[in-house]
Design a protein around this motif. Structure first.
Motif, mmCIF file in Angstrom:
data_model
loop_
_atom_site.group_PDB
_atom_site.id
_atom_site.type_symbol
_atom_site.label_atom_id
_atom_site.label_comp_id
_atom_site.label_asym_id
_atom_site.label_seq_id
_atom_site.Cartn_x
_atom_site.Cartn_y
_atom_site.Cartn_z
ATOM 1 N N LYS A 25 -44.184 89.642 -50.159
ATOM 2 C CA LYS A 25 -43.806 88.828 -51.275
ATOM 3 C C LYS A 25 -42.843 87.651 -50.845
ATOM 4 C CE LYS A 25 -44.018 92.933 -54.486
ATOM 5 N NZ LYS A 25 -43.243 93.812 -55.205
ATOM 6 N N ASP A 28 -45.311 85.273 -49.427
ATOM 7 C CA ASP A 28 -46.011 84.745 -50.386
ATOM 8 C C ASP A 28 -45.256 83.539 -51.043
ATOM 9 O OD1 ASP A 28 -48.326 86.033 -49.866
ATOM 10 O OD2 ASP A 28 -47.996 87.572 -51.409
ATOM 11 N N ARG A 29 -43.799 84.044 -51.421
ATOM 12 C CA ARG A 29 -43.001 83.007 -52.087
ATOM 13 C C ARG A 29 -42.735 81.714 -51.141
ATOM 14 N NH1 ARG A 29 -41.561 80.202 -56.281
ATOM 15 N NH2 ARG A 29 -39.369 79.910 -56.620
ATOM 16 N N GLU A 32 -45.822 79.369 -51.474
ATOM 17 C CA GLU A 32 -45.864 78.868 -52.823
ATOM 18 C C GLU A 32 -44.874 77.673 -52.792
ATOM 19 O OE1 GLU A 32 -43.732 80.107 -57.006
ATOM 20 O OE2 GLU A 32 -45.397 81.496 -56.012
ATOM 21 N N ASP A 35 -45.991 74.730 -50.575
ATOM 22 C CA ASP A 35 -47.226 74.048 -51.315
ATOM 23 C C ASP A 35 -46.521 73.154 -52.205
ATOM 24 O OD1 ASP A 35 -49.070 75.357 -49.418
ATOM 25 O OD2 ASP A 35 -49.786 76.534 -50.872
ATOM 26 N N ALA A 36 -45.828 73.605 -52.853
ATOM 27 C CA ALA A 36 -45.265 72.986 -54.028
ATOM 28 C C ALA A 36 -44.509 71.652 -53.902
ATOM 29 C CB ALA A 36 -44.376 73.802 -54.896
ATOM 30 N N ASP A 39 -47.021 68.971 -53.568
ATOM 31 C CA ASP A 39 -48.057 68.714 -54.862
ATOM 32 C C ASP A 39 -46.968 68.098 -55.708
ATOM 33 O OD1 ASP A 39 -50.064 70.111 -53.696
ATOM 34 O OD2 ASP A 39 -49.432 72.137 -54.482
ATOM 35 N N LYS A 52 -37.609 72.843 -54.937
ATOM 36 C CA LYS A 52 -38.531 73.767 -54.344
ATOM 37 C C LYS A 52 -38.298 73.680 -52.898
ATOM 38 C CE LYS A 52 -40.794 74.733 -57.718
ATOM 39 N NZ LYS A 52 -41.119 75.927 -58.708
#
Length: 134
Positions: A25, A28-29, A32, A35-36, A39, A52
């Motif tokens: 987890k 995965d965070r 995330e 990627d943010a 983006d 972020k």
């Protein structure tokens, strides 16, 4: 589990063998958040991208992630922060931290990446993203 099903490979690392999948987890965070950054930055949301990135850096600190990851994340933050005049100074600070992280990783001031970051520190205005959102 996914490796076993998809590739017929059984992994016993701490992430895969964690019955609660807490490490997975966290990873995965991290993905995330990573990627943010770009983006959000590419759409002009510099403040959100920076938040972020700082959250990602905090996870690196908590879990003892290598200085190469710090370098990469600081460099992403540079690319985002130098796009606007109001965040340019913070971008320069990220640049200094990026330089130090890559130097810590390589231990070599003559490394091409280290030299490139040093050059960029001397002239941050030379970056292709310099104030492009102004």
């Amino acid at each position: 589990m996914k490796l076993d099903i998809q590739y017929k490979f059984s992994c016993a690392c701490s992430v895969c063998s964690d019955p609660n999948l807490e490490a997975a987890k966290v990873l995965d965070r991290m993905i995330e958040l990573d990627d943010a950054i770009m983006d959000l930055g590419s759409t002009g949301n510099v403040s959100q991208a920076t938040r972020k990135g700082k959250a990602l850096l905090a996870l690196y600190g908590k879990y003892g992630i290598t200085s190469w990851s710090y370098y990469r994340t600081y460099y992403d933050l540079i690319q985002v922060a130098i796009t606007k005049r109001r965040t340019f100074k913070e971008g320069v600070n990220f640049l200094k931290k990026s330089y130090q992280a890559v130097l810590d990783f390589t231990g070599d001031e003559k490394d091409p990446i280290v030299e490139a970051k040093k050059s960029l520190m001397l002239s941050p205005q030379s970056h292709r993203n310099y104030l492009i959102l102004e």
